[in-house]
Design a protein around this motif. Structure first.
Motif, PDB file in Angstrom:
ATOM      1  N   ARG A  58      -6.382  10.079   0.033  1.00 53.43           N
ATOM      2  CA  ARG A  58      -6.213  11.297  -0.848  1.00 53.43           C
ATOM      3  C   ARG A  58      -6.057  10.803  -2.277  1.00 53.43           C
ATOM      4  O   ARG A  58      -6.686  11.612  -3.218  1.00 53.43           O
ATOM      5  CB  ARG A  58      -4.851  12.014  -0.476  1.00 53.43           C
ATOM      6  N   LEU A  59      -5.404   9.702  -2.428  1.00 48.34           N
ATOM      7  CA  LEU A  59      -5.446   9.135  -3.788  1.00 48.34           C
ATOM      8  C   LEU A  59      -6.795   8.911  -4.395  1.00 48.34           C
ATOM      9  O   LEU A  59      -7.140   9.059  -5.434  1.00 48.34           O
ATOM     10  CB  LEU A  59      -4.543   8.114  -3.912  1.00 48.34           C
ATOM     11  N   ALA A  60      -7.636   8.209  -3.211  1.00 44.45           N
ATOM     12  CA  ALA A  60      -9.013   7.700  -4.023  1.00 44.45           C
ATOM     13  C   ALA A  60      -9.953   9.091  -4.138  1.00 44.45           C
ATOM     14  O   ALA A  60     -10.532   9.075  -5.237  1.00 44.45           O
ATOM     15  CB  ALA A  60      -9.608   7.087  -2.586  1.00 44.45           C
ATOM     16  N   ILE A  61      -9.817  10.101  -3.252  1.00 47.08           N
ATOM     17  CA  ILE A  61     -10.299  11.395  -3.648  1.00 47.08           C
ATOM     18  C   ILE A  61      -9.737  11.916  -5.072  1.00 47.08           C
ATOM     19  O   ILE A  61     -10.685  12.314  -5.998  1.00 47.08           O
ATOM     20  CB  ILE A  61      -9.949  12.437  -2.532  1.00 47.08           C
ATOM     21  N   GLU A  62      -8.434  11.910  -5.191  1.00 44.06           N
ATOM     22  CA  GLU A  62      -7.866  12.487  -6.701  1.00 44.06           C
ATOM     23  C   GLU A  62      -8.556  11.604  -7.691  1.00 44.06           C
ATOM     24  O   GLU A  62      -8.796  12.203  -8.799  1.00 44.06           O
ATOM     25  CB  GLU A  62      -6.550  12.418  -6.432  1.00 44.06           C
ATOM     26  N   LYS A  63      -8.760  10.292  -7.589  1.00 42.66           N
ATOM     27  CA  LYS A  63      -9.324   9.467  -8.579  1.00 42.66           C
ATOM     28  C   LYS A  63     -10.686   9.488  -8.656  1.00 42.66           C
ATOM     29  O   LYS A  63     -11.215   8.674  -9.254  1.00 42.66           O
ATOM     30  CB  LYS A  63      -8.902   7.950  -8.337  1.00 42.66           C
ATOM     31  N   ARG A  64     -11.382  10.074  -7.706  1.00 43.10           N
ATOM     32  CA  ARG A  64     -12.858  10.276  -7.514  1.00 43.10           C
ATOM     33  C   ARG A  64     -13.564   9.096  -7.376  1.00 43.10           C
ATOM     34  O   ARG A  64     -14.279   8.381  -8.109  1.00 43.10           O
ATOM     35  CB  ARG A  64     -13.284  11.020  -8.922  1.00 43.10           C
ATOM     36  N   ARG A  65     -13.030   8.070  -6.449  1.00 42.55           N
ATOM     37  CA  ARG A  65     -13.491   6.926  -5.780  1.00 42.55           C
ATOM     38  C   ARG A  65     -13.932   6.865  -4.349  1.00 42.55           C
ATOM     39  O   ARG A  65     -13.245   7.379  -3.683  1.00 42.55           O
ATOM     40  CB  ARG A  65     -12.634   5.984  -6.184  1.00 42.55           C
ATOM     41  N   SER A  66     -15.294   6.659  -4.390  1.00 38.70           N
ATOM     42  CA  SER A  66     -15.692   6.716  -2.837  1.00 38.70           C
ATOM     43  C   SER A  66     -15.313   5.527  -2.076  1.00 38.70           C
ATOM     44  O   SER A  66     -14.541   4.349  -2.732  1.00 38.70           O
ATOM     45  CB  SER A  66     -17.326   6.315  -3.030  1.00 38.70           C
ATOM     46  N   MET A  67     -14.978   5.784  -0.853  1.00 41.44           N
ATOM     47  CA  MET A  67     -14.179   4.844   0.100  1.00 41.44           C
ATOM     48  C   MET A  67     -14.819   4.733   1.353  1.00 41.44           C
ATOM     49  O   MET A  67     -15.477   5.586   1.997  1.00 41.44           O
ATOM     50  CB  MET A  67     -12.872   5.426   0.235  1.00 41.44           C
ATOM     51  N   VAL A  68     -14.870   3.587   1.734  1.00 37.26           N
ATOM     52  CA  VAL A  68     -15.285   2.811   2.917  1.00 37.26           C
ATOM     53  C   VAL A  68     -14.058   2.647   3.679  1.00 37.26           C
ATOM     54  O   VAL A  68     -13.055   1.754   3.058  1.00 37.26           O
ATOM     55  CB  VAL A  68     -16.408   1.754   2.888  1.00 37.26           C
ATOM     56  N   SER A  69     -13.897   2.878   5.113  1.00 34.59           N
ATOM     57  CA  SER A  69     -12.709   2.423   5.782  1.00 34.59           C
ATOM     58  C   SER A  69     -13.087   1.995   7.130  1.00 34.59           C
ATOM     59  O   SER A  69     -14.067   2.331   7.889  1.00 34.59           O
ATOM     60  CB  SER A  69     -11.931   3.752   5.754  1.00 34.59           C
ATOM     61  N   ALA A 102       0.719  -1.210  -0.005  1.00 37.25           N
ATOM     62  CA  ALA A 102       0.020  -0.007  -0.051  1.00 37.25           C
ATOM     63  C   ALA A 102       0.780   1.337   0.005  1.00 37.25           C
ATOM     64  O   ALA A 102       0.237   2.368  -0.342  1.00 37.25           O
ATOM     65  CB  ALA A 102      -0.960  -0.150   1.172  1.00 37.25           C
ATOM     66  N   ARG A 103       2.135   0.971   0.302  1.00 37.88           N
ATOM     67  CA  ARG A 103       3.129   2.582   0.141  1.00 37.88           C
ATOM     68  C   ARG A 103       3.271   2.582  -1.157  1.00 37.88           C
ATOM     69  O   ARG A 103       3.863   3.764  -1.631  1.00 37.88           O
ATOM     70  CB  ARG A 103       4.324   2.175   0.976  1.00 37.88           C
ATOM     71  N   ASP A 104       2.972   1.751  -2.061  1.00 40.60           N
ATOM     72  CA  ASP A 104       3.126   2.013  -3.584  1.00 40.60           C
ATOM     73  C   ASP A 104       1.875   2.572  -4.204  1.00 40.60           C
ATOM     74  O   ASP A 104       1.040   1.947  -4.550  1.00 40.60           O
ATOM     75  CB  ASP A 104       3.635   0.637  -4.324  1.00 40.60           C
ATOM     76  N   LEU A 105       1.937   3.921  -3.980  1.00 39.41           N
ATOM     77  CA  LEU A 105       0.605   4.747  -4.555  1.00 39.41           C
ATOM     78  C   LEU A 105       0.617   4.533  -5.905  1.00 39.41           C
ATOM     79  O   LEU A 105      -0.703   4.804  -6.483  1.00 39.41           O
ATOM     80  CB  LEU A 105       0.758   6.062  -3.978  1.00 39.41           C
ATOM     81  N   ALA A 106       1.626   4.494  -6.764  1.00 35.35           N
ATOM     82  CA  ALA A 106       1.341   4.437  -8.172  1.00 35.35           C
ATOM     83  C   ALA A 106       0.286   3.075  -8.375  1.00 35.35           C
ATOM     84  O   ALA A 106      -0.552   2.972  -9.093  1.00 35.35           O
ATOM     85  CB  ALA A 106       2.661   4.432  -8.876  1.00 35.35           C
ATOM     86  N   ALA A 107       0.994   1.790  -7.695  1.00 40.78           N
ATOM     87  CA  ALA A 107       0.331   0.668  -8.005  1.00 40.78           C
ATOM     88  C   ALA A 107      -1.330   0.805  -7.407  1.00 40.78           C
ATOM     89  O   ALA A 107      -2.145   0.176  -7.906  1.00 40.78           O
ATOM     90  CB  ALA A 107       0.845  -0.442  -7.308  1.00 40.78           C
ATOM     91  N   VAL A 108      -1.503   1.473  -6.213  1.00 38.09           N
ATOM     92  CA  VAL A 108      -2.716   1.552  -5.731  1.00 38.09           C
ATOM     93  C   VAL A 108      -3.567   2.423  -6.701  1.00 38.09           C
ATOM     94  O   VAL A 108      -4.836   2.008  -6.985  1.00 38.09           O
ATOM     95  CB  VAL A 108      -2.731   2.211  -4.392  1.00 38.09           C
ATOM     96  N   GLY A 109      -2.801   3.174  -7.368  1.00 44.13           N
ATOM     97  CA  GLY A 109      -3.599   4.113  -8.380  1.00 44.13           C
ATOM     98  C   GLY A 109      -4.258   3.424  -9.717  1.00 44.13           C
ATOM     99  O   GLY A 109      -5.418   3.645  -9.847  1.00 44.13           O
ATOM    100  N   VAL A 110      -3.391   2.400  -9.776  1.00 38.00           N
ATOM    101  CA  VAL A 110      -3.726   1.675 -11.067  1.00 38.00           C
ATOM    102  C   VAL A 110      -5.049   0.568 -10.599  1.00 38.00           C
ATOM    103  O   VAL A 110      -6.041   0.602 -11.572  1.00 38.00           O
ATOM    104  CB  VAL A 110      -2.628   0.993 -11.589  1.00 38.00           C
ATOM    105  N   LEU A 111      -5.263   0.228  -9.462  1.00 41.43           N
ATOM    106  CA  LEU A 111      -6.156  -0.532  -9.237  1.00 41.43           C
ATOM    107  C   LEU A 111      -7.471   0.403  -8.814  1.00 41.43           C
ATOM    108  O   LEU A 111      -8.385  -0.098  -9.306  1.00 41.43           O
ATOM    109  CB  LEU A 111      -5.764  -1.164  -7.665  1.00 41.43           C
TER     110      LEU A 111
END
Length: 123
Positions: free
Chosen positions: A85-96, A55-64
């Motif tokens: 922050r990446l989820a917001i940037e990619k416009r993906r809703s998130m549950v945590s 999960a520290r590889d934000l580029a890989a997370v972004g691809v997913l």
């Protein structure tokens, strides 16, 4: 078909992944630092896949994130801010499942509202 990305395959992931895999029209990708653990959660499900991911590889997370409709983060709290922050940037809703301090949520909430996405923390 709706695509759900689950980050983290720890102890709380099994009930969630089982629930999602049982839903018609839902594809589930589980990504974890331990690929075997992720694969075990979706074993035998045609609509599931398990992947290795740091999960520290934000580029890989972004691809997913590019290929999902919803992100469910079951990551430890220290990984949450950059992933959120990446989820917001990619416009993906998130549950945590992770709790966040009110000050952090205020900042992330404003950015999420501007991006038109929903953040649902502490579920």
């Amino acid at each position: 078909m709706k695509n759900v990305l689950v980050l983290g395959a720890g102890m709380v992931a099994r009930p969630l992944v089982s629930y999602l895999l049982a839903r018609d029209g839902v594809a589930v990708t589980v990504a974890d630092v331990d690929q075997g653990r992720a694969a075990a959660l979706v074993a035998g499900a045609a609509n599931g896949r398990g992947l290795a991911l740091d999960a520290r590889d934000l580029a890989a997370v972004g691809v997913l994130l590019d290929d999902c409709d919803l992100l469910v983060s079951l990551l430890p709290p220290e990984f949450e801010p950059p992933v959120t922050r990446l989820a917001i940037e990619k416009r993906r809703s998130m549950v945590s499942a992770s709790p966040r301090g009110q000050a952090a949520m205020d900042v992330l909430d404003g950015a999420a509202r501007e991006a038109g996405v929903t953040l649902l923390p502490e579920v």
